[in-house]
Scaffold this motif. Sequence first.
Motif, PDB file in Angstrom:
ATOM      1  N   SER A  21       5.589  -3.524   0.166  1.00  0.00           N
ATOM      2  CA  SER A  21       6.872  -3.485   0.855  1.00  0.00           C
ATOM      3  C   SER A  21       6.708  -3.626   2.361  1.00  0.00           C
ATOM      4  N   SER A  22       5.750  -2.899   2.920  1.00  0.00           N
ATOM      5  CA  SER A  22       5.584  -2.930   4.375  1.00  0.00           C
ATOM      6  C   SER A  22       5.005  -4.255   4.869  1.00  0.00           C
ATOM      7  N   LEU A  27       2.653   3.208  -7.219  1.00  0.00           N
ATOM      8  CA  LEU A  27       3.692   3.374  -6.200  1.00  0.00           C
ATOM      9  C   LEU A  27       3.120   3.188  -4.797  1.00  0.00           C
ATOM     10  N   SER A  75      14.901  -3.301   1.743  1.00  0.00           N
ATOM     11  CA  SER A  75      13.440  -3.324   1.885  1.00  0.00           C
ATOM     12  C   SER A  75      12.808  -3.656   0.544  1.00  0.00           C
ATOM     13  N   ARG A  87      10.761  -1.759  -0.913  1.00  0.00           N
ATOM     14  CA  ARG A  87      10.814  -0.520  -1.692  1.00  0.00           C
ATOM     15  C   ARG A  87      12.111  -0.444  -2.499  1.00  0.00           C
ATOM     16  N   ASP A  88      13.223  -0.823  -1.878  1.00  0.00           N
ATOM     17  CA  ASP A  88      14.505  -0.827  -2.592  1.00  0.00           C
ATOM     18  C   ASP A  88      14.437  -1.756  -3.807  1.00  0.00           C
ATOM     19  N   GLY A 146      12.083  -0.479  -6.458  1.00  0.00           N
ATOM     20  CA  GLY A 146      12.701   0.658  -7.134  1.00  0.00           C
ATOM     21  C   GLY A 146      13.648   0.213  -8.232  1.00  0.00           C
ATOM     22  N   LEU A 162       2.883  -0.518  -4.346  1.00  0.00           N
ATOM     23  CA  LEU A 162       4.200  -1.104  -4.093  1.00  0.00           C
ATOM     24  C   LEU A 162       4.674  -0.807  -2.669  1.00  0.00           C
ATOM     25  N   ASN A 163       4.411   0.390  -2.197  1.00  0.00           N
ATOM     26  CA  ASN A 163       4.785   0.753  -0.827  1.00  0.00           C
ATOM     27  C   ASN A 163       4.030  -0.121   0.173  1.00  0.00           C
TER      28      ASN A 163
END
Length: 180
Positions: free
Chosen positions: A12-13, A5, A41, A43-44, A47, A8-9
Motif C-alpha cells: 500500500s505504501s 497484512l 489507499s 490498504r482500503d 481490506g 499488504l501494508n
Amino acid sequence: MDPFLILLNSFSSSLSDSELDSLKFLCRKEISKRRLESVRSGRDLFGILLEQQLIASDKVSVLEELFKNIKREDLVSQLKQFEEEGEVNAPDDQPDAHEKPIEVICDNVGKDWKMLVRKLDVSEVKLERIVAANPYNLREQFYQSLREWQKWKGRDAKVADLIKALRGCNMNLVADKVEK
C-alpha cells in the motif's frame, strides 16, 4: 502480527496515486462503484478484497494479476517470495481451533446473532460492512462477523470468550452445545 497484512501494508505504501486508480479500475467487476469511490489507499482496497475473500494469505493469484497489469513486477516478486517462504499457510493454522465452535454457534443462534456479535465487541462499522457484502445471506453475515472477531482477537480469540458472550446474551443452550 499477521505477515500477510504486513506485506499488504508495505504494498500500500509503495503505490502511487495513479497506480491505485488503475487497481481500482481493474477491480470494477468485483467491487461496487460506490465502495470503490471510498477507497483512498491501497490498504482500503486490500481490506475490501480481503473482506470479499478475493485475496487471502493462501489466495494471492488475484493480487498477482493486478500487480502484473499495472506493471509492478517488483511487487509480484515480493508476493512470490512471500509464497515461497512457506508463510502462506501459517496464518491458517490458528483459526482451525475455533472452526467447530463457530459452526455450532452459526447453526444454533437465530435472529439475535447481532446481539452476540456486539457482545464480542465487533464494531458497528465492521458489522455494517459484512452485512453489505452479504446482503441476502444472514448465516454468512453471522459467520463472517464471528470470523472478523477471530481475526481481530488473533491468538486471544478463545472459545471461553464465545461461551461467556453466549451466556451474557442468555443463549445458554447454544453455550452448552459449544462446551460439548
